[in-house]
Design an enzyme around this catalytic site. Structure first.
Site, PDB file in Angstrom:
ATOM      1  N   ASN A 201       0.864  -1.179   0.000  1.00 23.54           N
ATOM      2  CA  ASN A 201       0.000   0.000   0.000  1.00 23.54           C
ATOM      3  C   ASN A 201       0.901   1.230   0.000  1.00 23.54           C
ATOM      4  OD1 ASN A 201      -1.778   2.071   0.515  1.00 23.54           O
ATOM      5  ND2 ASN A 201      -2.306   1.413   2.595  1.00 23.54           N
ATOM      6  N   TRP A 202       1.027   1.850  -1.178  1.00 23.82           N
ATOM      7  CA  TRP A 202       1.963   2.980  -1.300  1.00 23.82           C
ATOM      8  C   TRP A 202       1.427   4.243  -0.632  1.00 23.82           C
ATOM      9  CZ3 TRP A 202       3.729   2.840  -7.178  1.00 23.82           C
ATOM     10  CH2 TRP A 202       4.352   1.607  -7.429  1.00 23.82           C
ATOM     11  N   LYS A 203       0.148   4.251  -0.297  1.00 25.93           N
ATOM     12  CA  LYS A 203      -0.487   5.453   0.250  1.00 25.93           C
ATOM     13  C   LYS A 203      -0.219   6.625  -0.711  1.00 25.93           C
ATOM     14  CE  LYS A 203      -0.090   3.363   4.747  1.00 25.93           C
ATOM     15  NZ  LYS A 203       0.005   3.508   6.181  1.00 25.93           N
TER      16      LYS A 203
ATOM     17  N   HIS B 184      -9.491   1.461   5.001  1.00 22.22           N
ATOM     18  CA  HIS B 184      -8.204   1.644   5.677  1.00 22.22           C
ATOM     19  C   HIS B 184      -8.389   2.618   6.840  1.00 22.22           C
ATOM     20  CE1 HIS B 184      -4.072   2.824   6.456  1.00 22.22           C
ATOM     21  NE2 HIS B 184      -3.718   1.694   5.866  1.00 22.22           N
TER      22      HIS B 184
ATOM     23  N   GLU C  21      -6.752   5.041   7.791  1.00 29.25           N
ATOM     24  CA  GLU C  21      -6.543   6.457   7.443  1.00 29.25           C
ATOM     25  C   GLU C  21      -7.789   7.034   6.768  1.00 29.25           C
ATOM     26  OE1 GLU C  21      -2.813   5.816   5.404  1.00 29.25           O
ATOM     27  OE2 GLU C  21      -1.973   5.181   7.322  1.00 29.25           O
TER      28      GLU C  21
ATOM     29  N   GLU D 212      -5.341  -4.760  10.678  1.00 26.09           N
ATOM     30  CA  GLU D 212      -4.318  -3.729  10.857  1.00 26.09           C
ATOM     31  C   GLU D 212      -4.586  -2.952  12.144  1.00 26.09           C
ATOM     32  OE1 GLU D 212      -2.271  -2.580   7.000  1.00 26.09           O
ATOM     33  OE2 GLU D 212      -4.054  -1.347   7.114  1.00 26.09           O
TER      34      GLU D 212
ATOM     35  N   GLY E 193       2.645   2.327  10.838  1.00 26.95           N
ATOM     36  CA  GLY E 193       3.649   3.382  10.726  1.00 26.95           C
ATOM     37  C   GLY E 193       4.367   3.695  12.023  1.00 26.95           C
TER      38      GLY E 193
ATOM     39  N   SER F  76       3.506  -2.025  10.438  1.00 20.20           N
ATOM     40  CA  SER F  76       4.952  -2.118  10.698  1.00 20.20           C
ATOM     41  C   SER F  76       5.549  -3.468  10.311  1.00 20.20           C
ATOM     42  CB  SER F  76       5.255  -1.763  12.160  1.00 20.20           C
ATOM     43  OG  SER F  76       4.896  -0.414  12.411  1.00 20.20           O
TER      44      SER F  76
ATOM     45  N   GLY G 123       4.988   1.484   4.692  1.00 18.00           N
ATOM     46  CA  GLY G 123       6.318   2.093   4.548  1.00 18.00           C
ATOM     47  C   GLY G 123       7.347   1.185   3.885  1.00 18.00           C
TER      48      GLY G 123
HETATM   49  P1  PGA Z   1       2.920   0.401   7.667  1.00 19.09           P
HETATM   50  O1  PGA Z   1       1.456   0.643   7.055  1.00 19.09           O
HETATM   51  O2  PGA Z   1       3.441  -0.885   7.079  1.00 19.09           O
HETATM   52  O3  PGA Z   1       3.716   1.599   7.248  1.00 19.09           O
HETATM   53  O4  PGA Z   1       2.772   0.301   9.151  1.00 19.09           O
HETATM   54  C1  PGA Z   1       0.550  -0.418   6.875  1.00 19.09           C
HETATM   55  C2  PGA Z   1      -0.735   0.085   6.283  1.00 19.09           C
HETATM   56  O5  PGA Z   1      -1.201   1.164   6.658  1.00 19.09           O
HETATM   57  O6  PGA Z   1      -1.342  -0.591   5.408  1.00 19.09           O
END
Ligand code: PGA
Length: 264
Positions: free
Chosen positions: A14-16, A106, A108, A176, A182, A222, A244
């Site tokens: 997931n590149w966001k 997600h 976010e 998640e 993150g 993470s 990330g």
């Molecule tokens: P992260 O993000 O690997 O940077 O913790 C995971 C995600 O939000 O899908």
């Protein structure tokens, strides 16, 4: 294939809001070459890339032209098919770009765009309507963890997301924990397994035994090359949603190649 009931593991990046379409080309080529150099067997693990919308056409063209065996997905979709919804992207458009997957719910999106369980359920319906496989994200915040433990909130979120889904439909579930995203502080494999097993039970209840046996439940939060193998040893964890660490080709390739890590 792995020992998890014959389910092919899915490692999803997931590149966001990172990597524009030019950077995406360089990234995809580098990832492909790195895996080729390592003689990675493409059918042992499915690789999914989730770039920003503006990269999708470019990445689709590259995957197609160079016969690169990665699946493409989007990070969100509209609950609507078409019409006066400025800024939204229809699942119909994503399907035309050969997207197989779409991330829905997600944390976010839930936090910054007020996406409720009802919105998530409507988007899951839209994904299925357009032939896309929803990657349904669920997870508890640090406060939820303290108040309710790790599984109550994800179980409730997934129950709501699957309420209108037809028996036997294809879904992917991503557990998640919000506190792990993150933060550098991943859940333990035991915790991921415990919640993943409960989420699989929700899938079984909502859309049937066969669908539950087929459904990939991912862990996200993470994930790195140094901790992926521990998660993948768990019987109900069938892959990872990586943020990330999916932005660095060498590191993402090492996650995809978790089966080669010492000690697995
Ligand atoms: P992260 O993000 O690997 O940077 O913790 C995971 C995600 O939000 O899908």
């Amino acid at each position: 294939m792995n020992e998890n009931g014959g389910r092919t593991p899915l490692i999803a990046g997931n590149w966001k809001m990172n990597l524009d379409h030019l950077q995406a080309v360089a990234f995809v080529q580098k990832l492909h070459w790195t895996l080729k150099d390592a003689k990675h067997e493409a059918d042992s693990v499915e690789v999914g890339l989730f770039p920003p919308f503006t990269d999708l056409r470019t990445v689709q063209t590259l995957l197609d032209a160079d016969k690169i065996p990665f699946e493409l997905g989007a990070q969100d979709l509209s609950a609507h098919d078409s019409g006066a919804y400025t800024g939204e992207v229809s699942g119909a458009f994503l399907a035309k770009l050969a997207c197989r997957y779409v991330i829905i719910g997600h944390s976010e999106r839930r936090a910054y765009h007020d996406e409720t369980d009802e919105v998530v359920a409507a988007k899951v319906a839209a994904a299925h309507k357009h032939g896309l496989v929803p990657v349904i994200c669920v997870g508890e915040t640090a406060e939820d963890l303290e108040a309710h433990g790790s599984s109550a909130v994800p179980v409730a979120q997934l129950t709501a997301a699957l309420a209108g889904v037809a028996a036997g439909a294809e879904v992917v579930v991503a557990y998640e924990p919000v506190w792990a995203i993150g933060s550098g502080q991943a859940a333990t494999p035991d915790q991921a397994q415990d919640v993943a097993a409960k989420l699989r039970a929700v899938v079984r209840e909502a859309i049937g035994d066969e669908a539950a046996a087929r459904t990939r439940v991912l862990y996200g939060g993470s994930v790195k090359s140094s901790n992926i193998a521990g998660f993948m040893r768990e019987p109900d964890v069938d892959g990872a949603l990586v943020g990330g660490a999916s932005l660095v080709p060498e590191e993402f390739a090492a996650i995809i190649r978790y089966q080669n890590h010492v000690g697995v």
